[in-house]
Design a protein around this motif. Structure first.
Motif, mmCIF file in Angstrom:
data_model
loop_
_atom_site.group_PDB
_atom_site.id
_atom_site.type_symbol
_atom_site.label_atom_id
_atom_site.label_comp_id
_atom_site.label_asym_id
_atom_site.label_seq_id
_atom_site.Cartn_x
_atom_site.Cartn_y
_atom_site.Cartn_z
ATOM 1 N N GLU A 51 0.824 -1.208 0.000
ATOM 2 C CA GLU A 51 0.000 0.000 0.000
ATOM 3 C C GLU A 51 0.860 1.260 0.000
ATOM 4 O O GLU A 51 0.637 2.186 -0.780
ATOM 5 C CB GLU A 51 -0.926 0.006 1.221
ATOM 6 C CG GLU A 51 -1.868 1.184 1.243
ATOM 7 C CD GLU A 51 -2.828 1.147 2.412
ATOM 8 O OE1 GLU A 51 -3.333 2.217 2.768
ATOM 9 O OE2 GLU A 51 -3.065 0.058 2.968
ATOM 10 N N VAL A 52 1.857 1.287 0.860
ATOM 11 C CA VAL A 52 2.702 2.470 0.977
ATOM 12 C C VAL A 52 3.497 2.728 -0.305
ATOM 13 O O VAL A 52 3.621 3.866 -0.749
ATOM 14 C CB VAL A 52 3.677 2.329 2.178
ATOM 15 C CG1 VAL A 52 4.741 3.396 2.168
ATOM 16 C CG2 VAL A 52 2.898 2.376 3.484
ATOM 17 N N LEU A 53 4.020 1.669 -0.906
ATOM 18 C CA LEU A 53 4.847 1.823 -2.106
ATOM 19 C C LEU A 53 4.026 1.848 -3.398
ATOM 20 O O LEU A 53 4.577 2.116 -4.464
ATOM 21 C CB LEU A 53 5.893 0.708 -2.182
ATOM 22 C CG LEU A 53 6.930 0.674 -1.054
ATOM 23 C CD1 LEU A 53 7.892 -0.481 -1.252
ATOM 24 C CD2 LEU A 53 7.681 2.000 -0.975
ATOM 25 N N GLY A 54 2.739 1.538 -3.309
ATOM 26 C CA GLY A 54 1.909 1.519 -4.504
ATOM 27 C C GLY A 54 2.240 0.356 -5.422
ATOM 28 O O GLY A 54 2.186 0.484 -6.642
ATOM 29 N N LEU A 55 2.586 -0.778 -4.821
ATOM 30 C CA LEU A 55 2.938 -1.977 -5.585
ATOM 31 C C LEU A 55 1.921 -3.078 -5.352
ATOM 32 O O LEU A 55 1.214 -3.088 -4.341
ATOM 33 C CB LEU A 55 4.328 -2.485 -5.175
ATOM 34 C CG LEU A 55 5.502 -1.546 -5.414
ATOM 35 C CD1 LEU A 55 6.769 -2.127 -4.787
ATOM 36 C CD2 LEU A 55 5.701 -1.292 -6.896
ATOM 37 N N ASP A 56 1.888 -4.028 -6.253
ATOM 38 C CA ASP A 56 1.044 -5.206 -6.116
ATOM 39 C C ASP A 56 1.599 -6.081 -4.990
ATOM 40 O O ASP A 56 2.821 -6.249 -4.876
ATOM 41 C CB ASP A 56 1.037 -5.973 -7.446
ATOM 42 C CG ASP A 56 0.151 -7.191 -7.391
ATOM 43 O OD1 ASP A 56 -1.080 -7.008 -7.332
ATOM 44 O OD2 ASP A 56 0.695 -8.314 -7.408
ATOM 45 N N GLU A 57 0.712 -6.656 -4.171
ATOM 46 C CA GLU A 57 1.158 -7.491 -3.050
ATOM 47 C C GLU A 57 2.011 -8.669 -3.520
ATOM 48 O O GLU A 57 2.980 -9.033 -2.858
ATOM 49 C CB GLU A 57 -0.039 -8.007 -2.247
ATOM 50 C CG GLU A 57 -0.669 -6.954 -1.375
ATOM 51 C CD GLU A 57 -1.795 -7.518 -0.511
ATOM 52 O OE1 GLU A 57 -1.767 -8.720 -0.182
ATOM 53 O OE2 GLU A 57 -2.696 -6.729 -0.166
ATOM 54 N N GLN A 58 1.649 -9.264 -4.646
ATOM 55 C CA GLN A 58 2.413 -10.413 -5.159
ATOM 56 C C GLN A 58 3.849 -9.991 -5.487
ATOM 57 O O GLN A 58 4.793 -10.728 -5.224
ATOM 58 C CB GLN A 58 1.729 -11.009 -6.399
ATOM 59 C CG GLN A 58 2.383 -12.267 -6.901
ATOM 60 C CD GLN A 58 2.367 -13.410 -5.882
ATOM 61 O OE1 GLN A 58 1.466 -13.510 -5.060
ATOM 62 N NE2 GLN A 58 3.381 -14.242 -5.913
ATOM 63 N N LEU A 59 4.014 -8.816 -6.052
ATOM 64 C CA LEU A 59 5.346 -8.309 -6.374
ATOM 65 C C LEU A 59 6.155 -8.097 -5.104
ATOM 66 O O LEU A 59 7.346 -8.418 -5.045
ATOM 67 C CB LEU A 59 5.221 -7.003 -7.158
ATOM 68 C CG LEU A 59 6.493 -6.383 -7.680
ATOM 69 C CD1 LEU A 59 7.238 -7.343 -8.619
ATOM 70 C CD2 LEU A 59 6.188 -5.086 -8.403
ATOM 71 N N VAL A 60 5.497 -7.587 -4.061
ATOM 72 C CA VAL A 60 6.179 -7.371 -2.779
ATOM 73 C C VAL A 60 6.587 -8.721 -2.181
ATOM 74 O O VAL A 60 7.712 -8.871 -1.683
ATOM 75 C CB VAL A 60 5.281 -6.589 -1.797
ATOM 76 C CG1 VAL A 60 5.924 -6.498 -0.411
ATOM 77 C CG2 VAL A 60 5.000 -5.188 -2.351
ATOM 78 N N ARG A 61 5.707 -9.723 -2.259
ATOM 79 C CA ARG A 61 6.036 -11.063 -1.742
ATOM 80 C C ARG A 61 7.263 -11.636 -2.467
ATOM 81 O O ARG A 61 8.157 -12.195 -1.825
ATOM 82 C CB ARG A 61 4.864 -12.018 -1.924
ATOM 83 C CG ARG A 61 3.728 -11.826 -0.984
ATOM 84 C CD ARG A 61 2.656 -12.917 -1.179
ATOM 85 N NE ARG A 61 1.317 -12.416 -0.943
ATOM 86 C CZ ARG A 61 0.852 -12.012 0.223
ATOM 87 N NH1 ARG A 61 1.603 -12.030 1.282
ATOM 88 N NH2 ARG A 61 -0.397 -11.581 0.339
ATOM 89 N N GLN A 62 7.291 -11.486 -3.785
ATOM 90 C CA GLN A 62 8.427 -12.004 -4.562
ATOM 91 C C GLN A 62 9.717 -11.297 -4.170
ATOM 92 O O GLN A 62 10.759 -11.920 -4.024
ATOM 93 C CB GLN A 62 8.173 -11.838 -6.058
ATOM 94 C CG GLN A 62 7.104 -12.744 -6.586
ATOM 95 C CD GLN A 62 6.754 -12.434 -8.049
ATOM 96 O OE1 GLN A 62 7.155 -11.420 -8.594
ATOM 97 N NE2 GLN A 62 5.983 -13.331 -8.666
ATOM 98 N N ALA A 63 9.652 -9.984 -3.994
ATOM 99 C CA ALA A 63 10.840 -9.230 -3.644
ATOM 100 C C ALA A 63 11.300 -9.529 -2.230
ATOM 101 O O ALA A 63 12.484 -9.380 -1.912
ATOM 102 C CB ALA A 63 10.566 -7.744 -3.801
ATOM 103 N N ALA A 64 10.391 -9.964 -1.363
ATOM 104 C CA ALA A 64 10.718 -10.257 0.023
ATOM 105 C C ALA A 64 11.428 -11.592 0.181
ATOM 106 O O ALA A 64 12.076 -11.829 1.203
ATOM 107 C CB ALA A 64 9.456 -10.224 0.883
ATOM 108 N N GLN A 65 11.316 -12.448 -0.804
ATOM 109 C CA GLN A 65 11.959 -13.768 -0.709
ATOM 110 C C GLN A 65 13.448 -13.644 -0.994
ATOM 111 O O GLN A 65 13.844 -12.964 -1.928
ATOM 112 C CB GLN A 65 11.322 -14.753 -1.702
ATOM 113 C CG GLN A 65 9.882 -15.037 -1.389
ATOM 114 C CD GLN A 65 9.230 -15.921 -2.436
ATOM 115 O OE1 GLN A 65 9.805 -16.194 -3.472
ATOM 116 N NE2 GLN A 65 8.020 -16.360 -2.154
ATOM 117 N N PRO A 66 14.272 -14.330 -0.181
ATOM 118 C CA PRO A 66 15.726 -14.255 -0.377
ATOM 119 C C PRO A 66 16.206 -14.933 -1.637
ATOM 120 O O PRO A 66 15.615 -15.641 -2.304
ATOM 121 C CB PRO A 66 16.302 -14.949 0.839
ATOM 122 C CG PRO A 66 15.177 -15.575 1.566
ATOM 123 C CD PRO A 66 13.901 -15.109 0.942
#
Length: 70
Positions: free
Chosen positions: A55-70
């Motif tokens: 929400e804060v970055l204006g990104l799709d949640e799925q994209l955030v999940r992918q970026a959060a994975q090591p």
């Protein structure tokens, strides 16, 4: 009669200027998104949830999940 453009003449054309501006804009957008993706691990470390970060970055949640994975 066919005329070949030199580099300087080509750069003066509206087509070249439009294509160059479009490429520049695309590069800026990609750079902004890359910067947002780089902040995700830091925001997770601060305790924000995937949903909050998206929400804060204006990104799709799925994209955030992918970026959060090591």
């Amino acid at each position: 009669m066919k005329t070949m453009f030199g580099a300087n003449e080509l750069k003066q054309t509206r087509f070249y200027q439009d294509v160059f501006a479009e490429g520049e804009q695309k590069g800026k957008l990609e750079g902004r998104q890359e910067g947002k993706l780089e902040t995700i691990p830091q925001l997770l470390a601060l305790g924000l949830s995937i949903e909050q970060i998206a929400e804060v970055l204006g990104l799709d949640e799925q994209l955030v999940r992918q970026a959060a994975q090591p």
